[in-house]
Design a protein around this motif. Structure first.
Motif, PDB file in Angstrom:
ATOM      1  N   GLU A 225       0.834  -1.196   0.000  1.00 13.22           N
ATOM      2  CA  GLU A 225       0.000   0.000   0.000  1.00 13.22           C
ATOM      3  C   GLU A 225       0.870   1.248   0.000  1.00 13.22           C
ATOM      4  O   GLU A 225       0.681   2.159  -0.812  1.00 13.22           O
ATOM      5  CB  GLU A 225      -0.918  -0.033   1.219  1.00 13.22           C
ATOM      6  CG  GLU A 225      -2.031   0.975   1.114  1.00 13.22           C
ATOM      7  CD  GLU A 225      -3.113   0.750   2.172  1.00 13.22           C
ATOM      8  OE1 GLU A 225      -3.054  -0.299   2.852  1.00 13.22           O
ATOM      9  OE2 GLU A 225      -3.984   1.616   2.299  1.00 13.22           O
ATOM     10  N   ALA A 240      -6.294   4.136 -16.702  1.00 10.43           N
ATOM     11  CA  ALA A 240      -6.737   3.297 -17.811  1.00 10.43           C
ATOM     12  C   ALA A 240      -6.500   3.951 -19.167  1.00 10.43           C
ATOM     13  O   ALA A 240      -6.068   3.290 -20.110  1.00 10.43           O
ATOM     14  CB  ALA A 240      -8.216   2.964 -17.640  1.00 10.43           C
TER      15      ALA A 240
ATOM     16  N   VAL B  35     -11.410  -3.763 -19.597  1.00  9.48           N
ATOM     17  CA  VAL B  35     -10.156  -3.519 -18.899  1.00  9.48           C
ATOM     18  C   VAL B  35      -9.989  -2.051 -18.523  1.00  9.48           C
ATOM     19  O   VAL B  35      -9.347  -1.722 -17.543  1.00  9.48           O
ATOM     20  CB  VAL B  35      -8.959  -4.023 -19.745  1.00  9.48           C
ATOM     21  CG1 VAL B  35      -8.679  -3.086 -20.894  1.00  9.48           C
ATOM     22  CG2 VAL B  35      -7.725  -4.193 -18.894  1.00  9.48           C
ATOM     23  N   SER B  36     -10.604  -1.183 -19.278  1.00 14.16           N
ATOM     24  CA  SER B  36     -10.421   0.249 -18.988  1.00 14.16           C
ATOM     25  C   SER B  36     -11.636   0.841 -18.278  1.00 14.16           C
ATOM     26  O   SER B  36     -11.759   2.061 -18.172  1.00 14.16           O
ATOM     27  CB  SER B  36     -10.128   1.005 -20.282  1.00 14.16           C
ATOM     28  OG  SER B  36     -11.029   0.612 -21.284  1.00 14.16           O
ATOM     29  N   ASN B  42      -8.077   6.944  -9.657  1.00 18.06           N
ATOM     30  CA  ASN B  42      -7.220   6.593  -8.535  1.00 18.06           C
ATOM     31  C   ASN B  42      -7.914   5.721  -7.496  1.00 18.06           C
ATOM     32  O   ASN B  42      -7.646   5.813  -6.308  1.00 18.06           O
ATOM     33  CB  ASN B  42      -6.665   7.837  -7.843  1.00 18.06           C
ATOM     34  CG  ASN B  42      -5.879   8.691  -8.816  1.00 18.06           C
ATOM     35  OD1 ASN B  42      -5.236   8.170  -9.726  1.00 18.06           O
ATOM     36  ND2 ASN B  42      -5.956   9.994  -8.649  1.00 18.06           N
ATOM     37  N   GLY B  47      -5.454  -1.367  -0.967  1.00 14.54           N
ATOM     38  CA  GLY B  47      -4.200  -0.629  -1.008  1.00 14.54           C
ATOM     39  C   GLY B  47      -3.484  -0.696  -2.340  1.00 14.54           C
ATOM     40  O   GLY B  47      -2.414  -0.127  -2.503  1.00 14.54           O
ATOM     41  N   ILE B  48      -4.072  -1.426  -3.269  1.00 16.96           N
ATOM     42  CA  ILE B  48      -3.423  -1.562  -4.576  1.00 16.96           C
ATOM     43  C   ILE B  48      -4.259  -0.804  -5.596  1.00 16.96           C
ATOM     44  O   ILE B  48      -5.484  -0.914  -5.593  1.00 16.96           O
ATOM     45  CB  ILE B  48      -3.316  -3.051  -4.963  1.00 16.96           C
ATOM     46  CG1 ILE B  48      -2.426  -3.761  -3.936  1.00 16.96           C
ATOM     47  CG2 ILE B  48      -2.754  -3.222  -6.367  1.00 16.96           C
ATOM     48  CD1 ILE B  48      -2.478  -5.261  -4.017  1.00 16.96           C
ATOM     49  N   PRO B  49      -3.631  -0.046  -6.472  1.00 18.78           N
ATOM     50  CA  PRO B  49      -4.400   0.700  -7.477  1.00 18.78           C
ATOM     51  C   PRO B  49      -5.346  -0.221  -8.242  1.00 18.78           C
ATOM     52  O   PRO B  49      -4.987  -1.364  -8.565  1.00 18.78           O
ATOM     53  CB  PRO B  49      -3.316   1.272  -8.386  1.00 18.78           C
ATOM     54  CG  PRO B  49      -2.114   1.352  -7.535  1.00 18.78           C
ATOM     55  CD  PRO B  49      -2.204   0.228  -6.555  1.00 18.78           C
ATOM     56  N   ASN B  51      -6.487  -0.551 -11.235  1.00 20.60           N
ATOM     57  CA  ASN B  51      -6.117  -1.180 -12.506  1.00 20.60           C
ATOM     58  C   ASN B  51      -5.215  -2.385 -12.302  1.00 20.60           C
ATOM     59  O   ASN B  51      -5.375  -3.421 -12.943  1.00 20.60           O
ATOM     60  CB  ASN B  51      -5.400  -0.164 -13.403  1.00 20.60           C
ATOM     61  CG  ASN B  51      -6.395   0.696 -14.145  1.00 20.60           C
ATOM     62  OD1 ASN B  51      -7.446   0.190 -14.542  1.00 20.60           O
ATOM     63  ND2 ASN B  51      -6.098   1.963 -14.300  1.00 20.60           N
ATOM     64  N   ILE B  52      -4.257  -2.238 -11.375  1.00 18.98           N
ATOM     65  CA  ILE B  52      -3.333  -3.347 -11.107  1.00 18.98           C
ATOM     66  C   ILE B  52      -4.083  -4.483 -10.418  1.00 18.98           C
ATOM     67  O   ILE B  52      -3.927  -5.657 -10.776  1.00 18.98           O
ATOM     68  CB  ILE B  52      -2.154  -2.837 -10.250  1.00 18.98           C
ATOM     69  CG1 ILE B  52      -1.316  -1.879 -11.087  1.00 18.98           C
ATOM     70  CG2 ILE B  52      -1.325  -4.004  -9.752  1.00 18.98           C
ATOM     71  CD1 ILE B  52      -0.076  -1.382 -10.406  1.00 18.98           C
TER      72      ILE B  52
END
Lengths: 909, 89
Positions: A225, A240, B35-36, B42, B47-49, B51-52
């Motif tokens: 994080e 994206a 996917v988009s 944001n 805790g992980i963006p 998209n990832i």
């Protein structure tokens, strides 16, 4: 700073470890041991030769520069592997069946074992892979420089030292690959030792990268994080809109193509594959490996950008982050990890390319001009193959070095790799056509590959030299001869496009179009047609459906000589020993077509399909016209085999149904006819007594003056005729009931002799009237049969009275005998024979006497006659007693003399 | 209905269909628009963006799908061993 001695010492120790591992594995494999070597796990790990130093170092650089793009490099192969059922499985099945040795061999083998195609693909592969090898050299030399100087600053102008270092690395790698890959010529190009070493390297690089990742994320960044929270500050694009455009899709397609088309991937996936079923494990385990190795890519990129000074080379973050925080052991481990990923790629790629060069370029040339290559009659080709492979490996690495040198300073690792990907992706249309499109022709494949290669070279390969030559820089800006519409990266005015997308779009489009159009316009030759069927319909074939040189023949010793030249004396001897049990090959004995076909496959396993085909063609003489015809037939048959088999099956079923219907119809018609006949006979039979009754009663009614005696006689006749009529109708009803199978009585154990005695007694009036003697001959005394007493008497009486009525001999007699026949599977049978010395029954009538209303030639003396139903009824009665009534040859007598009826009844046990 | 009660033919058919669907759906998941498709800028998942997290999630789903697919493959579809393993000629 880590001392040079330590770095080089560790590297050399690592290489020696690999070498020992490979040696032991090879030895085990040869002894048939080492199950682990043939396990799905090793196969999966070996597949990860996909993850080169591009993955190890370059992915982080790519993440730092281009955000999420690195995902696409791994998602493409993931797609191919989870879709294994449709693509890879077929590829591997064909690879095994055709003993494919390389990707060039695969395509050339499919398109009629074309040599030209094999050569073109070999050249394309060498050119296409050159940047990729340069990438590895660059990664190793840069990482060496970084770890030796402890300098995170990238883009230092490459000094002479750097080039020298790269050359040293290239030379070392060449030596290393030669030692690994060309120690022997294997029968089927499987290198168990090398694969084991690659699998080991896969583990090392995985652990090394994870170790660095854990250190960076949890040691430096404070968890995922916190690490990702820095992303925005350092300007890594995670949104994206900037990530999932045309470039995302292009790279996914390229990487999916690469996992099949890269010569080293093809080598591991198809050629080195020991068992098709390993694919099942690899289908999820290989994507899992890729998944694992990508987890820390982005965090390392973010931390590198965040912690290291600006201008640090992102490609080296994996190394420079531990170095910057004084984790020297970790840095050394990371260096070995990167070294692993680079060496595994170089080893497999150079082996794969050297096989292609030696099989598709050197061998065909050597076959054409043996003297030039120092090939003497009877001398083995093994030496030539080994030498040519060693030279090829060195040449490939040298080319890589040249590329590295010329493009020096062109920056990041990932773009170089993508140029290679786009190059080998040109094989994709031909491979797809090889797998799924029967009508793709060799000319089509040649045209497609050539056009694609030219477009790729012009739009992708050439521009990569942009920094090296002002001429190319000019070309990129203004086009050749100032023709702007031919600018390599804005071809035909296609502007505002990413150069990679631009190049892939044009090259693959032109490639596919050329393949399709030319395939439509041309035709495969016979070998091509046959191979097309073998490839496209590989799952429809049984084990033995391989074609051979039909009608072809070749003396065994010629074949042996030739095989020895290629495979060496020992291997050839083993091959032929299985064919002829004796050690000596007879001079004039011809090999079977089947053997020749197998031999071709064995040879193809060493020198490729096209060369093997040419080589064998020199020795084998065949009836080519017939061969062509047979091939044509085989091809077309293959195509329609399934349909025709199904049709045939249906037709057979239809035919048998038709036959059954016809039989049933005939039976019905017969029955109908019999019914008509029966009715008319019944009418006739009924009419005769009815006419008598009517006429006599008319006489009685009209002639009142008849005397009482006459009246009495007429009334008697009317009575007799009506009695006869009644008994006739009774018999018809009886027969009808019997024929319908109605059980009118129950069978019980009875004494047949008693029934015979009773019947003789009942028949006394008839026998006396005809002066027939009834004799009781040899017979079984104490026996019981399953029957009904009254009914069996009815049969006996019928037989005796018939014998009496129709007997015109001078001294007429009926003899009754009986005997027991042993039966194996049912109760014993009692046979009772009624034999007379009458006129007998001619053979013409032997089948019809049991018909209804059949009567024998009447004794002129006897006006009395039966209804003609007696025998029919008797037979029905007996069949209901599980017995039978047949016309028999009298025992001990001659056929034709008198009649003999045999009654057979089951004995009561 | 339990799997064991299905006829072999049905299981083969189902397996082949699943083998085809898996890559098709996988492709659909990693190309636009899916996917988009992200609602907030944001966005963060654990805790992980976003998209990832999405890419890793989809990737893991593909791996699990592939694992289940090959696990449920009917045995009759398993291939004969490589000729090398039973080499006799």
């Amino acid at each position: 700073m880590i001392s040079g001695t330590l770095v080089f010492g560790t590297s050399i120790a690592y290489v020696i470890l690999l070498f020992i591992l490979a040696y032991i594995s090879d030895k085990n494999a040869r002894l048939g041991k080492g199950k682990l070597l043939r396990s799905p796990l090793v196969f999966t790990l070996a597949l990860s030769v996909y993850c080169t130093s591009w993955t190890f170092y370059g992915a982080v650089g790519s993440a730092a520069r281009n955000g999420l793009e690195f995902f696409a490099i791994y998602l493409g192969p993931t797609l191919v592997f989870i879709g294994w059922w449709f693509g890879l499985r077929k590829l591997i099945r064909i690879g095994h069946k055709q003993r494919i040795t390389s990707i060039a061999d695969f395509v050339s083998s499919r398109f009629g074992k074309s040599e030209r195609l094999a050569i073109l693909i070999t050249i394309m592969a060498v050119v296409g892979i050159t940047p990729y090898i340069a990438l590895q050299l660059k990664a190793i030399s840069t990482s060496l420089r970084v770890i030796l100087t402890d300098s995170p600053n990238a883009a230092l102008p490459q000094t002479g030292d750097e080039v020298g270092l790269a050359f040293g690395v290239a030379a070392a790698m060449a030596l290393f690959s030669v030692m690994f890959g060309t120690r022997n010529i294997n029968a089927n190009e499987q290198h168990h030792g090398v694969v084991a070493a690659i699998a080991f390297e896969a583990i090392i690089k995985f652990i090394a990268l994870i170790a660095v990742g854990l250190f960076v994320v949890f040691g430096l960044g404070g968890g995922f994080e916190a690490t990702y929270a820095r992303a925005e500050d350092v300007g890594v694009a995670l949104d994206a809109s900037s990530n999932f455009g045309p470039r995302w899709i292009t790279i996914t397609i390229l990487s999916a193509a690469a996992i099949i088309c890269l010569p080293r991937q093809f080598q591991i996936t198809v050629v080195e594959n020991a068992n098709e079923n390993h694919l099942r494990t690899a289908s999820w385990a290989f994507p899992l490996y890729l998944f694992g190795i990508s987890i820390f890519t982005m965090p390392i990129a973010i931390m590198g950008l965040s912690l290291l000074p600006a201008g640090a080379d992102p490609d080296m973050f994996v190394l420079t982050l531990p170095l910057a925080y004084d984790q020297q052991a970790l840095a050394l481990f990371a260096f070995i990890g990167g070294f692993s990923s680079a060496t595994s790629m170089i080893i497999i790629a150079s082996i794969a390319l050297s096989i292609m060069i030696s099989n598709h370029i050197v061998v065909p040339l050597a076959l054409r001009s043996p003297k030039l290559f120092g090939l003497k009659q009877g001398q083995g080709m093994t030496r030539l193959l080994l030498t040519s492979r060693r030279v090829s490996i060195s040449a490939v690495l040298f080319l890589g070095f040249i590329y590295f040198w010329l493009t020096s300073g062109s920056g990041a690792l990932a773009p170089i790799g993508l140029i290679s990907f786009a190059g080998v992706a040109q094989f994709l249309p031909a491979i797809l056509a090889a797998l799924y499109w029967r009508d793709a022709t060799v000319s089509g494949a040649l045209a497609g590959l050539l056009v694609g290669f030219i477009f790729w070279a012009y739009t992708s390969f050439l521009p990569s030299f942009g920094t090296a030559s002002p001429f190319i820089t000019d070309l990129l800006l203004y086009g050749p001869w100032q023709m702007e519409f031919l600018r390599p990266q804005v071809l035909f005015g296609l502007e505002n496009m990413d150069p990679l997308v631009h190049s892939v779009f044009w090259s693959l489009l032109a490639n596919s179009l050329a393949l399709i159009v030319v395939s439509f316009l041309t035709q495969n030759n016979t070998v091509g047609q046959l191979q097309a069927a073998q490839f496209v319909d590989v799952f429809k074939q049984t084990e033995n459906s391989q074609y051979s040189f039909t009608r072809s023949s070749a003396p065994l010793n010629d074949l042996l000589n030739m095989t020895q030249r290629v495979l060496g004396t020992e291997h050839a001897g083993r091959l032929f020993a299985t064919y002829s049990n004796s050690d000596r090959i007879e001079q004039n004995k011809d090999a079977s077509p089947h053997f020749i076909a197998n031999l071709e496959k064995e040879l193809a396993g060493s020198i490729g399909a096209a060369s093997a085909h040419v080589l064998l063609g020199q020795v084998v003489s065949g009836d080519t016209v017939t061969l062509e015809e047979v091939m044509q037939m085989a091809d077309e048959t293959q195509q329609i085999l399934e349909y025709s088999q199904r049709l045939e099956q249906t037709a057979t079923e239809l035919q048998s149904t038709t036959r059954q219907l016809q039989a049933a119809n005939n039976q019905l018609r017969q029955l109908d006819q019999q019914k008509d006949e029966f009715l008319s006979q019944v009418s006739h039979e009924v009419r005769t007594p009815m006419t008598a009754i009517r006429s006599f009663s008319e006489i009685l009614l009209t002639n009142k003056d008849l005397d009482s005696q006459q009246k009495q006689s007429f009334i008697n006749t009317i009575h007799e005729e009506s009695m006869r009529l009644t008994s006739l109708l009774d018999e018809i009803l009886d027969l009808n009931a019997l024929e319908r199978g109605e059980q009118l009585w129950t069978n019980e154990p009875i004494d047949p002799n008693k029934a015979i005695a009773r019947s003789i007694q009942v028949c006394t009036p008839i026998t006396e009237q005809h002066q027939v003697e009834v004799r009781l001959g040899e017979h079984i005394r104490h026996v019981q049969v399953e029957a009904n007493f009254d009914r069996i008497c009815q049969v006996f009486i019928n037989l005796i009275s018939n014998a009496a009525k129709y007997n015109n001999a001078a001294k007429p007699f009926v003899e009754i005998t009986s005997e027991i026949t042993k039966m194996s599977d049912k109760p014993d049978q009692l046979t009772i024979r009624f034999t007379d010395n009458g006129p007998g029954i001619s053979s013409a009538h032997s089948n019809t006497i049991f018909d209804k209303f059949w009567r024998g030639a009447r004794n002129p003396d006897t006006a009395q006659s039966g209804s003609g139903l007696g025998l029919a009824i008797s037979r029905e009665i007996l069949s209901q007693m599980n017995g039978s009534l047949e016309l028999d040859v009298p025992k001990g007598g001659k056929a034709g003399m008198g009649a003999c009826f045999a009654v057979r009844l089951p004995v009561h046990m | 209905m339990s799997i064991s009660k299905q006829s072999a033919e049905t299981r083969v058919r189902k397996f082949k269909f699943a083998a085809m669907l898996l890559p098709i759906f996988a492709i659909l998941l990693i190309v636009p628009p899916l996917v988009s498709m992200r609602t907030t800028q944001n966005a963060v998942i654990l805790g992980i963006p976003a998209n990832i997290a999405y890419l890793f999630g989809v990737w893991l789903a593909m791996i699990i799908g592939a694992y289940i697919l090959q696990k449920t493959m009917p045995d009759i579809l398993a291939n004969p061993p490589h000729p090398e393993d039973k080499k006799s000629d």
